[in-house]
Every structure is written in structure tokens, then in C-alpha cells.
Scaffold this motif. Structure first.
Motif, short mmCIF file in Angstrom:
data_model
loop_
_atom_site.label_atom_id
_atom_site.label_comp_id
_atom_site.label_asym_id
_atom_site.label_seq_id
_atom_site.Cartn_x
_atom_site.Cartn_y
_atom_site.Cartn_z
N PHE A 386 0.95 -1.21 0.00
CA PHE A 386 -0.06 0.21 0.04
C PHE A 386 0.71 1.27 0.16
N GLN A 394 -3.68 3.81 -4.87
CA GLN A 394 -4.24 3.28 -3.49
C GLN A 394 -6.00 3.72 -3.68
N MET A 395 -6.23 4.71 -4.02
CA MET A 395 -7.84 4.82 -4.22
C MET A 395 -8.19 3.56 -4.96
N VAL A 398 -8.40 0.54 -2.79
CA VAL A 398 -9.41 0.65 -1.52
C VAL A 398 -11.01 0.35 -2.13
N GLY A 405 -7.78 -0.07 3.01
CA GLY A 405 -7.99 1.64 3.80
C GLY A 405 -7.92 1.32 4.99
N HIS A 406 -7.77 0.13 5.59
CA HIS A 406 -7.73 0.16 7.21
C HIS A 406 -5.94 -0.20 7.31
N VAL A 407 -5.37 0.86 7.92
CA VAL A 407 -4.10 0.68 8.29
C VAL A 407 -4.04 -0.05 9.58
N THR A 413 2.89 1.55 7.87
CA THR A 413 1.84 1.54 7.04
C THR A 413 1.19 0.48 6.43
N ARG A 443 9.37 1.14 14.07
CA ARG A 443 10.13 1.30 15.41
C ARG A 443 9.21 0.89 16.76
N ARG B 37 -7.75 6.82 14.26
CA ARG B 37 -7.37 5.67 13.33
C ARG B 37 -8.02 4.43 13.89
N MET B 87 -6.76 6.55 9.18
CA MET B 87 -5.17 6.83 9.35
C MET B 87 -4.68 7.85 8.48
N ILE B 89 -1.89 9.56 6.78
CA ILE B 89 -0.53 9.06 6.19
C ILE B 89 0.51 9.90 5.71
N ARG B 90 0.14 11.24 5.45
CA ARG B 90 0.86 12.23 5.08
C ARG B 90 0.69 13.47 5.35
N THR B 98 -2.85 13.75 4.15
CA THR B 98 -3.36 12.77 3.31
C THR B 98 -3.84 11.63 4.36
N ALA B 100 -6.31 7.77 4.82
CA ALA B 100 -6.95 6.53 4.42
C ALA B 100 -7.97 5.88 5.26
N ASN B 101 -9.00 5.61 4.53
CA ASN B 101 -9.89 4.59 5.21
C ASN B 101 -10.53 3.53 4.31
N GLY B 105 -11.40 5.39 0.63
CA GLY B 105 -9.78 5.21 0.29
C GLY B 105 -8.91 6.35 0.55
N THR B 106 -8.38 6.94 -0.22
CA THR B 106 -7.30 8.06 0.21
C THR B 106 -8.20 9.26 0.24
N PHE B 108 -8.19 13.53 1.01
CA PHE B 108 -7.02 14.77 0.73
C PHE B 108 -7.76 15.92 1.67
N GLU B 263 5.83 10.59 13.92
CA GLU B 263 6.26 10.32 12.32
C GLU B 263 5.73 11.34 11.51
N ARG B 266 7.28 14.84 11.74
CA ARG B 266 8.63 14.71 10.91
C ARG B 266 8.35 14.91 9.44
#
Lengths: 490, 420
Positions: A386, A394-395, A398, A405-407, A413, A443, B37, B87, B89-90, B98, B100-101, B105-106, B108, B263, B266
Motif C-alpha cells: 500500500f 491506492q484509491m 481500496v 484502507g484500514h491501516v 503503514t 520502530r 485511526r 489513518m 498517512i502524510r 492525506t 486513508a480509510n 480510500g485516500t 485529501f 512520524e 517529522r
């Protein structure tokens, strides 16, 4: 279970067993691959430093050694192989640091020898160029020998991909299948396993740290191996951009090595100390960890202990005690027909492609008929990752499967979709999921995702959560349900 | 709500995220969105079924879920938008976000302001480099807490706990109540790492052995943990030869510290303070990137949930102001620097134009000291400990005297003769 029968039995699902299985799947040959662990590549393969097409280190190999030939012959084969089976391969190049004139003249000799052998793409860099390429490298380095050919891979993913491709082409694969004994008949072997006997005509013994033990089961003890334990540490992804090349420094003490390299997933790996140790004892010690850190700081002084996210030990099987100067075992038994043992010791992943060809040739000489398998396809597609996809991809994913879509693993990720896909590809344990998807490798080392992955495993495998293991056998993760112990005591 | 209209986006819905979102809404931000999340609001509060939450904030002794519930109701009442199982993710430096679920999907977003409220995570075995084998049965205390209190599983029946952080002590009690034998709590320091109330209520009251100045030096067992070797440590925290002892157990829990989870910070490129572990913030809890705020354990690890919520409210309020006005005026110019025996100070910069509460973390336990901040504040203490954060209120009128004169305030903890 009924009697199983095959022409070739491969013992061991590490990178060597896997690459041989895949090579044999080019031919119309019945092959069974047995692996004693719950997944592939969990022995020496897992603890490999990820570096292929080895550089300065392998330049020192004696040309007359068989091992040297296998490593050098594999160099042009590895990248196309990785492309065919869709696993990451990244040419990062190697910088072998030079700290004084003595090291310089040593490297000069090695370089001209490499050119003679025809594996030379090396060139010398002065301090300034080195500093530009790797600003964090020690000031003690006055230059470096640069080899742009050196690449990195993910050895476990490579192994799994090889097994999958072999499976697609007809190889039968059995996990958690341990060889307990082998009885010899004139024209065949009967191999006793915990899943019943397997009859076969040929055996390829690629049992890693057990390769000599398996050989002894058929009285083919014509080589002796010594277990040498190495130590590897992993730095956090935060430091991923710190270096771009694999960096090698000549060790200051015997029995040590000193390498740091980026991994294909963005961490830094460092390897250090190789010492004789009791076989199967994968434990690490405080002293070795300290030496490891000291050594890697000689290359990159800025590195700090607090950025180490994990460390582990691995075994290499050497033909003598002297680290660096051993020879490999890739041979048909001198005593027993149709029995081939393979063990590279180091660097197994680098030598794998040429080893597979050679084993195939050995099998042919031992009497195996090799007819081309018309259905063979060299290609295998990796499951989607992903966080490596573009936003559009990605879109799309999903939309097709909401699980993507579920992280589930926040550090890497990793989505539920990837975990379910890894299950479909054969993962049955927490570590299996980890090596296939990286969930739990970040981590926090599984602090967040462990309960979630256990839940998905239980759901998909249709077994209770208490039955889920870390790595098969007795490694159950959750021993009881709440209130269960109270019941027992009252 | 269209995602393009978000005024304030809050990442995380624990005690920080919900408090920040509520405050932002109350301060007039129209579209406030929480991205969480997990399956429900509340973050880690759900697994904290013990009491002790809200003593300061609500003046009541609540459990974690009860504390969360108060905020959840308010989130609902105020009409704050919530995206669960989503979540982030960016985040980019220009506040593009950004997520996602499974449903969309993604996603924005480009909110006018962002509040980082991702909380913290636990230090793992790998980071401690505890030597030994790699069997099943090693968990962080918080993971074990989730397993027991949310998932309904007990990791094992004979447990050793390394570290005496609050979650570790609370799990010692929780597991004892489940019929588990907690063989020992092993702490490398000469004193307990968590709050005194937990030391008393979780360890002493349940007769759980505490081994101070000891640590785990080896883990045994190939498949499942079979035992650990512990040893006494010297002043430099090095194991002393000859003091090793084996403790048979099937589980090792780690409660050895929390790390702010940054994360995303950063990724966005905000400046981080290596001492506090989180973004460098001013008294408005704005990070080095305008429009990105942070509050709660993502900034620094707090002792009490009440402080987490209060701090996040500051971030929420200013995030709302920025979303409405587009500009907050000049940034803080006065830098706060940790001096002798001070680990960290939050906020790291102040403007001197507002009242401010400083959160000061001590490095090492020390007796008879005075805490001094520049020339404007000092206080004597019989004892200071790293496990207990010191809150210092500075009033604007005190800070006024500094304006234009200084750009730096040093906080120091120095020996001080207390009258008997």
C-alpha cells in the motif's frame, strides 16, 4: 496420510532451497520442498545482511575457491531474477573505506585482481568525493574504493517469491515438515518426516545450519562445518537518508566485520563480529552489542544507540574456523549417489542464482532427466504494498477491497488488505505476517499492531486467538482468556 | 461537510485530540474535524479501566473510559465532525494532509490549521537491546493492557515486569487481580519511575516484590519465554558480576518509557526538540510551521491526563483563532533553555505577551534544591524527581519586565540549603 512420492526432495526452504526449487520448476520434474519452520527463509536467510553482488569483501575470496566462482557468476543473474519474481532490488553501490596507505595498497592489489577476473567496475575516490557522496562518514577515511555494482535485496521476500514461483510451476511445498530420518534403498530414499514418509529418488540437502546433520543421516559425512555466529543491528528509518551506499570498513580485529548498509525498506542495517558459537543459540549478548555499536561508529560517528530498533544473531556454516577464508559445499555426495548438499556459508544470497544452475547440472549428472516444462513461467507478481503505491493506485485498491484502507501497522503503514493477502499466500504466524508485510517491523516493534494482527490471523484461519503463534510450534502469544486463571484457582 | 472546508483538523482523539477539537469549536471554528485511526473516539483511554483520571480536570475520580465519555458527549453535542478508522498517512509542510480509510480510500484535506494530537508510544525491547533469545511472550505493558482490558486475553501466568512506569505498575495490579503471579517489578533506577500513588496502590498494597537498581540482562527460551536473568546494577547502570539470578516466568512486560509519536510531525518538517521528544512549540502550542499546532503527549510525555487535555486545549484555541483570522501575529522570541539538572521545558519559546504555564522535567532525583528561571522565578524544593513534572506559572506582568531586554531564559535546578 498416504505415502508421498517424488523424484526430487529439497530439504530446507531458505534462499538456496527455494532458488533450486524454482530452477528445477523449469523442467518436467516432480519436486517436493520441505521446510521445518512455519515459513520460508527463517534460518540463515533471515539474518543475511541484504547485500548482493558483494564487493570488497568478496574481492578477497581466493579465485581457486568454488565459492568465489558461484558469487561472481551470480552477479549478472540476480537483478533479472528479482525483476522476474517482482521483489525489490536496489543498486546502491559500495564504498570500501581507506584509512591509510597500507589499506590503499591492499585495495590496489585487490582492484587489479578483480580486473583480471573480469568483475571489476571499481574505482578509487578521493576524500573530497567520498565526503560529497557520504557526508556523515568518518573523517579518518582518506578515500574509498567504489563499486557501483553492489545491490541490496530483501532476502526473505526473495525466498518467499522464489517458493511461490516454484509452486506456480508445479513444485509441491510443505511447511512445518521436519526431516527426522532417511533410509536408503538402492534406487531411492525414504525420508521420514513429522508428516509421514516421503519416497524420493534424489535429495537436495539445503538444510542451512543443519546441512551436515542431514548429510550424516545418509552416512554422507564427507564435509565438516563449523557454526559461526554473526550479529546484526537495525537502525530506525529516521536515519534512512543518513547514508546512501553500503559502506564497508576493514575490521580492526580478527573475527569482526564492519558493514553498514541501507535496506530496501529504508532502515539501516549494520553487521559486526563473527564468532564461533554453539549451534542454534541465537541469543545476543550485551558485549557483542557494544562491540557492534563501537564498530559501526567507526564508520559513521554520529550514530546513537537510541536509534537502534532491534538486533539479532544469525549463523553461517563455515568449512573452517577462520572467518573469511572458508570454502562452500555444493557437491554430490562422494559416498551416496543422488544426494546433493549445498551450503554457501557466506554470502548465500549473493551466490544463489549460480548455485541453482550448478545443482541442476549436478542432478543431471546423477541421472535426473531434465525435460523442459512447457508450462513454466518465470514471472510471479508480488502482492500490493500500500505505502509504495501512488495515490490513484491506492484509491483504486481500496475501492476494490476496503481492507486496503484500514491501516493496521502504523509505523510501516501496513493495511489489513496486505495482511489478509499474506495469509492467502501462506502466512500462518505473527512472524510470517511480519516478514511478508513488515507489520511489526517498525520502530514500535509490534506494540501497536500485535493484538490487531493476532485478531486478523484468528479470524482468517478460523482458529481461536490463543492458538496463534509467533513463529509456529510452542510459541503461542496469548496463553489464557481473562478470568480463566481465576477459575483455576478458586 | 466537504473536506475542502475544514478549518481545524485534529489528528488523534485521545484526551488531547478531543479536548483540542472541543476547544477549537468553542472558540468559534466552524468546521472542526477529528481524524482517528481506531474504531471509536478516546484513544488509549479505553484500555485504562483503572481510576485516577480527571481528579484535577473534573474534580472527580474517573476511569479512563469514563473520562473519555465526557469528552465524547461534548464532541457529539457540539457537532464536531469525526472520521473513525482513518489513518493520516502524510502531512506536508504546507498543511496538505492525506488520510486513508476503508470507506473512501485516500482522502485529501487542506485545513486552515492542524492540531497534532497523536500521543505517544512505548519503548520496545529492541530499543533497549536486551540480550538473549527472541521468543514469544515479550510485550510492552500497554500492549498487555489492551490485550487484557479490551481483547480479553491474559498473556501468561508468571510475569516479570521490567521498568516501573505507571502502566507497568497498573498492569502488575491488574494481572494479580486476574490470578497471574507477578514475580517482580525490576527497576534499573534507585527509585520508582511512575507516580507515588501507583507505587502504593498497585505494588505495596498487593505485596508485589520491587527490585530497585536491578535490570534484566538476559531473556531465555526459544519458543516462549522460559525465564529471565536479572542482576543488580552499579551507579553507571552496569550489571554487577555475581549478582545474577534467574527468575522463571512465561512473560516479560516492559514499562520502560514513553516516546512522543512524531512520524507525521517529522514528515511535515516541524522542528523537533530531542529533549522533550516532540515538536518545538511556543506558548500557543504552535510548532515551527505556522498553522500546525500540537498538544498532549505528542509534545512531551505528561504525568497526568488532566494536563494532557489542558495543554491540548491551548493548541485547539489558537488553531481556531488562526483559522478565523489567518494570522496570529508575531511568534515568541524568548527561548527557554534547560540548565543544570533539567531535562526539558515546554513550551520551548514564549512571547512574553501572555500568561504561561511551563512544564519542567527534572533529569535526576535531587534533594534540597531551588528551581530558578532566569531572574523572574525561584522556588525551593525538598526533593525533585524525574517522575514528577513541575508546573510553573509565569504571569504576563512578570514576563513584561523582560520585554525587549532578553531573548533567553535558563531554567536551573541548583543545590539550596533549606532551613531545618
Amino acid at each position: 496420510m498416504g505415502q508421498m512420492e517424488t523424484e526430487v526432495l529439497i530439504i530446507g526452504g531458505g534462499v538456496l532451497g527455494a532458488v533450486v526449487a524454482r530452477e528445477l520448476s523449469r523442467y518436467k520434474v516432480d519436486v517436493i520442498l520441505v521446510e521445518k519452520e512455519a515459513d520460508f527463509g527463517w534460518g540463515s536467510t533471515k539474518t543475511n545482511m541484504c547485500i548482493v553482488c558483494q564487493g570488497a569483501d568478496t574481492l578477497e575470496f581466493r579465485p581457486e575457491y568454488h565459492r568465489s566462482k558461484l558469487v561472481w557468476d551470480s552477479m549478472p543473474l540476480t537483478e533479472p531474477l528479482c525483476q522476474e519474481i517482482d521483489v525489490p532490488f536496489k543498486r546502491v553501490g559500495e564504498l570500501a573505506l581507506i584509512r591509510n596507505n597500507e589499506e590503499l595498497s591492499k585495495f590496489q592489489k585487490l582492484k587489479s585482481r578483480a580486473e583480471k577476473i573480469g568483475i571489476g567496475s571499481h574505482k578509487f575516490l578521493d576524500q573530497e568525493t567520498l565526503r560529497q557522496m557520504e557526508p556523515h562518514v568518518t573523517r579518518q577515511a582518506i578515500g574509498a574504493l567504489y563499486d557501483p555494482n553492489i545491490a541490496i535485496v530483501d532476502p526473505v521476500r526473495l525466498t518467499i517469491a522464489l517458493v511461490e514461483n516454484a509452486g506456480q510451476n508445479g513444485v509441491k511445498v510443505m511447511r512445518e515438515t521436519e526431516v527426522l530420518g532417511i533410509s536408503q534403498k538402492v534406487n531411492e530414499f525414504e525420508v521420514e518426516t513429522n508428516r509421514g514418509p516421503i519416497k524420493c529418488r534424489f535429495i537436495v540437502n539445503a538444510a542451512g545450519t543443519s546441512v551436515d546433520r542431514i548429510a550424516r543421516l545418509v552416512n554422507s559425512d564427507d564435509f565438516v562445518l563449523y557454526p559461526i555466529r554473526g550479529y546484526v543491528g537495525i537502525f530506525d528509518k529516521n536515519l534512512g537518508g543518513l547514508i546512501e551506499h553500503e559502506i564497508h570498513m576493514r575490521p580492526d580485529a580478527p573475527g569482526q566485520m564492519n558493514i553498514i548498509t541501507p535496506s530496501v525498506h529504508g532502515n539501516l542495517f549494520f553487521g559486526t563480529t563473527m564468532q564461533p558459537a554453539r549451534r542454534g543459540d541465537y541469543s545476543t549478548t550485551r558485549r557483542i552489542a557494544q562491540i557492534g555499536l563501537q564498530n559501526v561508529r567507526k564508520i559513521i560517528p554520529d550514530l546513537s544507540e537510541k536509534d537502534i530498533i532491534n538486533s539479532f544473531a544469525g549463523f553461517l556454516m563455515f568449512r573452517n574456523w577462520e572467518v573469511g577464508w572458508h570454502e562452500c559445499v555444493v557437491q554430490a555426495s562422494l559416498k551416496v549417489p543422488r544426494f546433493i548438499s549445498i551450503c554457501i556459508g557466506y554470502p548465500g544470497v549473493s551466490a544463489a542464482p549460480a548455485t541453482a544452475r550448478e545443482v541442476t547440472e549436478l542432478l543431471r549428472r546423477e541421472g535426473l532427466r531434465l525435460e523442459t516444462n512447457p508450462g513454466f513461467s518465470p514471472f510471479r507478481k508480488a502482492p500490493p504494498v500500500f505505502n509504495k503505491l501512488s495515490e490513484e493506485e491506492q484509491m483504486e485498491l481500496v475501492t476494490k477491497d476496503p481492507g486496503y484502507g484500514h491501516v493496521v501497522c502504523r509505523c510501516e503503514t501496513v493495511t489489513e488488505g496486505e495482511i489478509v493477502e499474506a495469509l492467502r499466500h501462506g502466512a500462518t504466524t505473527l512472524d510470517g505476517i511480519k516478514f511478508r508485510t513488515r507489520a511489526g517491523m517498525g520502530r514500535c516493534q509490534g506494540g501497536f499492531c500485535t493484538p490487531r494482527v493476532v485478531k486478523i490471523l484468528a479470524r482468517e484461519l478460523g482458529i481461536p486467538e490463543e492458538k496463534i503463534t509467533k513463529k509456529g510450534r510452542e510459541s503461542r502469544i496469548l496463553l489464557y482468556k481473562t478470568k480463566e486463571l481465576l477459575g483455576a484457582e478458586l | 461537510m466537504k473536506y475542502s472546508d475544514v478549518d481545524v483538523a485534529v489528528i488523534g482523539s485521545g484526551p488531547a485530540g478531543m479536548a483540542a477539537a472541543i476547544k477549537a469549536k468553542e472558540e468559534g471554528a466552524e468546521h472542526v474535524l477529528i481524524l482517528e485511526r481506531q474504531e471509536q473516539l478516546g484513544g488509549l483511554l479505553h484500555q485504562c479501566v483503572h481510576n485516577g483520571f480527571g481528579l484535577l480536570y473534573f474534580g472527580q475520580d474517573l476511569t479512563g473510559p469514563e473520562y473519555a465519555h465526557r469528552f465524547v458527549e461534548k464532541v457529539r453535542d457540539l457537532g464536531i465532525e469525526v472520521l473513525l478508522e482513518t489513518m493520516v498517512i502524510r502531512i506536508s509542510g504546507d498543511r496538505k494532509l492525506t488520510a486513508a480509510n476503508s470507506r473512501e480510500g485516500t482522502i485529501f484535506l487542506r485545513p486552515k490549521s492542524i492540531v497534532l494530537a497523536m500521543g505517544c508510544r512505548e519503548r520496545s525491547r529492541g530499543q533497549l537491546s536486551i540480550p538473549g533469545t527472541r521468543p514469544a511472550g515479550i510485550f510492552t505493558a500497554g500492549t498487555a493492557q489492551r490485550l487484557v482490558n479490551v481483547e480479553g486475553f491474559i498473556p501468561g501466568r508468571k510475569v516479570v515486569i521490567l521498568g516501573s512506569g505507571d502502566i507497568g505498575m497498573i498492569m502488575a495490579r491488574r494481572l494479580t487481580l486476574e490470578g497471574v503471579e507477578v514475580k517482580a517489578v525490576v527497576e534499573i533506577l534507585p527509585y520508582i519511575g511512575g507516580l507515588i500513588r501507583n507505587e502504593v496502590q498497585c505494588l505495596y498494597d498487593f505485596h508485589i516484590p520491587i527490585l530497585l537498581e536491578h535490570t534484566v540482562i538476559q531473556i531465555h527460551g526459544e519458543q516462549r519465554v522460559k525465564a529471565v536473568t536479572i542482576a543488580k546494577v552499579d551507579k553507571n547502570k552496569r550489571p554487577v558480576d555475581g549478582t545474577e539470578q534467574n527468575i522463571e516466568c512465561d512473560t516479560l512486560l516492559l514499562s520502560v518509557g514513553l516516546i512522543p509519536e512524531n512520524e507525521l510531525s517529522r514528515m511535515a518538517g516541524v522542528d523537533l526538540d530531542p529533549l522533550a521528544g516532540g515538536p518545538v512549540v511556543d506558548e500557543r502550542r504552535e510548532t515551527s510551521i505556522p498553522g500546525i499546532f500540537a498538544g498532549g503527549n505528542v509534545v512531551h510525555v505528561h504525568d497526568l491526563v488532566d494536563d494532557v487535555s489542558w495543554e491540548a486545549e491551548i493548541a485547539g484555541a489558537w488553531a481556531a483563532k488562526l483559522a478565523q483570522k489567518g494570522d496570529l501575529g508575531k511568534k515568541g522570541k524568548i527561548i527557554l533553555r534547560p540548565g543544570r539538572n533539567i531535562r526539558s521545558i515546554v513550551p520551548q519559546t514564549i512571547s512574553g505577551q501572555n500568561d504561561v504555564t511551563l512544564y519542567i522535567r527534572i533529569k535526576e532525583m535531587e534533594e534540597k534544591v531551588q528551581l530558578r528561571i532566569g531572574a523572574i522565578y525561584n522556588q525551593a524544593f525538598r526533593v525533585v524527581k524525574p517522575s514528577e513534572i513541575i508546573k510553573v506559572n509565569l504571569l504576563q506582568k512578570e514576563l513584561n519586565s523582560l520585554r525587549g531586554k532578553t531573548t533567553e531564559l535558563i531554567a536551573e535546578c541548583e543545590p539550596f540549603d533549606l532551613p531545618a
